[in-house]
Scaffold this motif. Structure first.
Motif, mmCIF file in Angstrom:
data_model
loop_
_atom_site.group_PDB
_atom_site.id
_atom_site.type_symbol
_atom_site.label_atom_id
_atom_site.label_comp_id
_atom_site.label_asym_id
_atom_site.label_seq_id
_atom_site.Cartn_x
_atom_site.Cartn_y
_atom_site.Cartn_z
ATOM 1 N N ASN A 219 -5.708 4.155 6.585
ATOM 2 C CA ASN A 219 -6.136 3.033 7.427
ATOM 3 C C ASN A 219 -6.161 3.436 8.895
ATOM 4 O OD1 ASN A 219 -4.351 0.651 5.367
ATOM 5 N ND2 ASN A 219 -6.476 1.296 5.249
ATOM 6 N N LYS B 52 0.845 -1.187 0.000
ATOM 7 C CA LYS B 52 0.000 0.000 0.000
ATOM 8 C C LYS B 52 0.878 1.234 0.000
ATOM 9 C CE LYS B 52 -1.982 -1.317 3.764
ATOM 10 N NZ LYS B 52 -2.844 -1.421 4.971
ATOM 11 N N GLN C 209 -2.287 5.537 1.799
ATOM 12 C CA GLN C 209 -3.236 4.478 2.160
ATOM 13 C C GLN C 209 -3.017 4.009 3.588
ATOM 14 O OE1 GLN C 209 -2.301 1.880 -1.164
ATOM 15 N NE2 GLN C 209 -4.251 2.321 -2.163
#
Length: 326
Positions: free
Chosen positions: A134, A126, A130
């Motif tokens: 998260n 990722k 990203q």
């Protein structure tokens, strides 16, 4: 085609036509009380004759309705037993995480992204954005939980928010789900994971897997799902397994072609191993004795299948009880 409604009498006739002994007059009251789908469709698999080639399924010769119902009741007791000890572990882990985090970052800094590990590991696949996204999703979930607790007038949450404008982590943690705590731990920086893991004598990769597995089984308990043969599956395809540890070797569990133990990785025996690793000895011994008691009781109710058939479905090796003395 639409699934047509069937009366209890229709359901009993169907079972009779499939070779299930329904002569016990209590069958009707059980189906009225427990639901046909829950008892029959949930627990019939071990009793079905796999050699039958007809259009409709057939039960093994001599199968009695009470055998299925006994397995159903056994599963219910198993869920209740496991839930008790999962909650004990959950409480301990929540206390350790909230104490360690608050000591280092303050009691109200659990929403700051900078207090988590924002570095992207090579295996995560990722981007940096990203990864931060998260973590932001985690903190947003925590904020939503605070909002839900306030809307329910949770006394402790409401008191701290109205009096101080924040909720200390050691108070908030009691209302967070095990799934949220699992994600919280997985996003901590390595040193913090190590410090928390040391208190339980677990490495971060072991701890992360254990929390994910516990979450799966805890949710199954909470939602009354079939439990005894549950496998921890991730994304409906990939098994979610605990790390292989010395207990697998001490139990002499055989390994598959990939080198993984055939029991105690993503099955109910994995939960037993987790309990052995984390619970206090007296709690673990109590757990094992309770499980053995109910397995012995079930054994007295079975005639068409054996207890060993059930143990295999549970992921329990034949010598499962030896773990108590290791």
């Amino acid at each position: 085609m639409d699934k047509l409604f069937s009366t209890i009498e229709d359901q009993i006739k169907k079972l009779d036509s499939r070779g299930l002994d329904i002569s016990d007059p209590g069958v009707k009251s059980v189906l009225e009380r427990e639901n046909y789908y829950n008892v029959i469709n949930g627990y019939k698999e071990l009793f079905i004759d796999k050699t039958h080639t007809g259009d409709d399924e057939k039960y093994k010769e001599g199968t009695n309705f009470n055998e299925l119902y006994s397995l159903y009741l056994f599963d219910r007791e198993l869920r209740n037993i496991c839930m008790k000890y999962i909650l004990e572990i959950e409480n301990n882990i929540k206390s350790i995480i909230s104490h360690d985090f608050s000591k280092k970052y303050g009691h109200d800094n659990y929403l700051k992204i900078s207090n988590f590990d924002i570095k992207v590991k090579h295996w995560e696949r990722k981007t940096a954005a990203q990864k931060i996204g998260n973590i932001a999703e985690l903190t947003a979930n925590i904020q939503r939980d605070i909002s839900r607790q306030l809307s329910k007038n949770n006394p402790a949450i409401s008191h701290y928010m109205l009096t101080y404008g924040y909720v200390p982590l050691w108070i908030l943690v009691n209302s967070l789900t095990l799934g949220t705590i699992s994600m919280f731990y997985s996003y901590l920086i390595q040193k913090d994971q190590n410090d928390i893991g040391k208190k339980l004598k677990l490495k971060p990769d072991e701890m992360t897997k254990i929390l994910f597995i516990l979450t799966i089984y805890r949710n199954a308990c909470a939602h009354d799902e079939r439990f005894y043969n549950l496998k921890a599956i991730k994304n409906n395809t990939k098994p979610n397994m605990i790390k292989t540890n010395p207990l697998h070797s001490k139990m002499n569990i055989t390994k598959d072609k990939g080198g993984n133990p055939t029991y105690g990785k993503n099955d109910l025996f994995a939960i037993v191993i987790i309990f052995k690793l984390i619970l206090k000895e007296d709690s673990f011994d109590e757990f094992i004795d309770l499980v053995k008691l109910h397995i012995d009781n079930l054994s007295n109710q079975l005639s068409t299948i054996s207890t060993e058939d059930v143990l295999v479905e549970m992921g329990f090796p034949a010598n499962w009880h030896d773990i108590k003395d290791i």
